[in-house]
Design a protein around this motif. Structure first.
Motif, PDB file in Angstrom:
ATOM      1  N   LEU A   1      -2.721  -4.740  -1.943  1.00  0.00           N
ATOM      2  CA  LEU A   1      -3.575  -4.043  -0.977  1.00  0.00           C
ATOM      3  C   LEU A   1      -3.562  -2.556  -1.305  1.00  0.00           C
ATOM      4  O   LEU A   1      -2.490  -1.945  -1.425  1.00  0.00           O
ATOM      5  N   SER A   2      -4.736  -2.005  -1.492  1.00  0.00           N
ATOM      6  CA  SER A   2      -4.942  -0.584  -1.783  1.00  0.00           C
ATOM      7  C   SER A   2      -4.160  -0.158  -3.026  1.00  0.00           C
ATOM      8  O   SER A   2      -4.474  -0.621  -4.110  1.00  0.00           O
ATOM      9  N   MET A   3      -3.096   0.667  -2.890  1.00  0.00           N
ATOM     10  CA  MET A   3      -2.326   1.018  -4.087  1.00  0.00           C
ATOM     11  C   MET A   3      -1.821  -0.257  -4.772  1.00  0.00           C
ATOM     12  O   MET A   3      -1.788  -0.341  -6.012  1.00  0.00           O
TER      13      MET A   3
ATOM     14  N   ALA B   1       0.840  -1.211   0.000  1.00  0.00           N
ATOM     15  CA  ALA B   1       0.000   0.000   0.000  1.00  0.00           C
ATOM     16  C   ALA B   1       0.871   1.255   0.000  1.00  0.00           C
ATOM     17  O   ALA B   1       2.095   1.199   0.159  1.00  0.00           O
ATOM     18  N   PHE B   2       0.226   2.381  -0.105  1.00  0.00           N
ATOM     19  CA  PHE B   2       0.850   3.717  -0.050  1.00  0.00           C
ATOM     20  C   PHE B   2       0.667   4.276   1.362  1.00  0.00           C
ATOM     21  O   PHE B   2      -0.463   4.200   1.883  1.00  0.00           O
ATOM     22  N   PRO B   3       1.648   4.902   1.937  1.00  0.00           N
ATOM     23  CA  PRO B   3       3.033   5.064   1.530  1.00  0.00           C
ATOM     24  C   PRO B   3       3.909   4.145   2.371  1.00  0.00           C
ATOM     25  O   PRO B   3       4.684   4.610   3.209  1.00  0.00           O
TER      26      PRO B   3
ATOM     27  N   GLY C   1      -3.375  -2.955  -4.965  1.00  0.00           N
ATOM     28  CA  GLY C   1      -4.511  -3.459  -5.744  1.00  0.00           C
ATOM     29  C   GLY C   1      -4.629  -2.738  -7.082  1.00  0.00           C
ATOM     30  O   GLY C   1      -4.968  -3.345  -8.104  1.00  0.00           O
ATOM     31  N   TYR C   2      -4.334  -1.422  -7.079  1.00  0.00           N
ATOM     32  CA  TYR C   2      -4.351  -0.691  -8.361  1.00  0.00           C
ATOM     33  C   TYR C   2      -3.304  -1.296  -9.309  1.00  0.00           C
ATOM     34  O   TYR C   2      -3.526  -1.396 -10.520  1.00  0.00           O
ATOM     35  N   VAL C   3      -2.143  -1.673  -8.723  1.00  0.00           N
ATOM     36  CA  VAL C   3      -1.081  -2.272  -9.554  1.00  0.00           C
ATOM     37  C   VAL C   3      -1.525  -3.653 -10.048  1.00  0.00           C
ATOM     38  O   VAL C   3      -1.306  -3.999 -11.217  1.00  0.00           O
TER      39      VAL C   3
END
Ligand code: MLT
Length: 266
Positions: A92-94, A28-30, A96-98
């Motif tokens: 997870l989160s970012m 995730a970020f960051p 997941g975008y990847v």
């Protein structure tokens, strides 16, 4: 458990632990790959955990430009270097975008998907403005201010009340990241495409996971993703917020392990 960290040229720093079905864990970020320590500890006897620091984070290169497509290309370059044809992409989160960008651009490399505490929709105009505000905060005030602004949203109410040491550990990881990486990731997230229509095209086994107390990507959104992805599973992690894998690792790992186990027989 033997963890190896390798940094080669412009390649992603990563851990490569265990044997068998490759599972790529995307952070995730960051944060950075260390957020997956509880999952590596639980899974390394069942599968091969490939755990990169995404571009801009941890020990990976910081050079831009940044985009979800480039993050996906970086992961594929890593798989090529490791001579891995296909992997479960768990983000997870970012992350997941990847994982969704991997499905969009490198469909053949995706054995299955885990979409945890994430969303398919692109940023709204308001969300884009918040990214710009955070870019200004990171640039003018540094990473500690980013941690202060983000931490309450990232961690569920129950964890904030009951696990203060975990909250401080997460704050430490965030503060230790670079301004360059944070600005790059905010830019990439702001510009990411909408994946909502693509959900109906997902034809690989998919697990959707969400913390019951997640306020950034709430249960409602995960339920909608689950309903749009044919044959997907939905796991709701009780008492966890957005960082469900760190807040309630045993419950998260049980769902993940069951899903990975189901792939071995299909
Ligand atoms: C994350 O946890 O990776 C971020 O909350 C994602 C986002 O800001 O969209």
């Amino acid at each position: 458990m033997n963890e190896t960290i390798e940094i080669v040229d412009n390649a992603l720093a990563h851990a490569d632990v265990g044997r068998g079905l490759p599972v790529v864990l995307l952070h995730a970020f960051p944060l950075n790959r260390t957020m997956w320590e509880p999952q590596i500890a639980a899974l390394f006897g069942e599968c091969r955990c490939i755990v990169p620091d995404l571009r801009g984070f941890g020990h990976s290169p910081k050079s831009g430009p940044y985009s979800m497509e480039r993050h996906a290309d970086d992961v594929v370059a890593l798989l090529d270097a490791l001579q891995i044809e296909q992997a479960v992409m768990a983000g997870l989160s970012m992350g997941g975008y990847v994982a969704l960008a991997l499905f969009r651009h490198h469909r053949k490399r995706v054995r299955a998907l885990v979409l945890a505490d994430t969303r398919a929709a692109a940023d709204s105009a308001e969300a884009k403005q918040k990214r710009n505000d955070l870019i200004a905060v990171a640039t003018n005030e540094g990473t500690a201010s980013i941690a202060d602004k983000q931490i309450t949203g990232l961690i569920g109410k129950s964890t904030r009340e009951k696990q203060p040491e975990l909250v401080e550990r997460i704050r430490g990881i965030m503060t230790g990241e670079s301004v360059e990486g944070i600005v790059g990731a905010l830019t990439a997230m702001r510009e990411r495409p909408d994946s909502t229509a693509m959900l109906a095209e997902i034809d690989v086994p998919t697990l959707v996971v969400v913390g019951e107390e997640d306020t950034i990507t709430p249960v409602k959104e995960s339920r909608a993703m689950h309903e749009a992805i044919r044959g997907s599973r939905l796991e709701i992690v009780p008492g966890a917020g957005h960082l469900s894998n760190l807040e309630r690792p045993a419950a998260f790992n049980a769902g993940l392990s069951d899903f990975v186990g189901s792939l071995l027989y299909n």
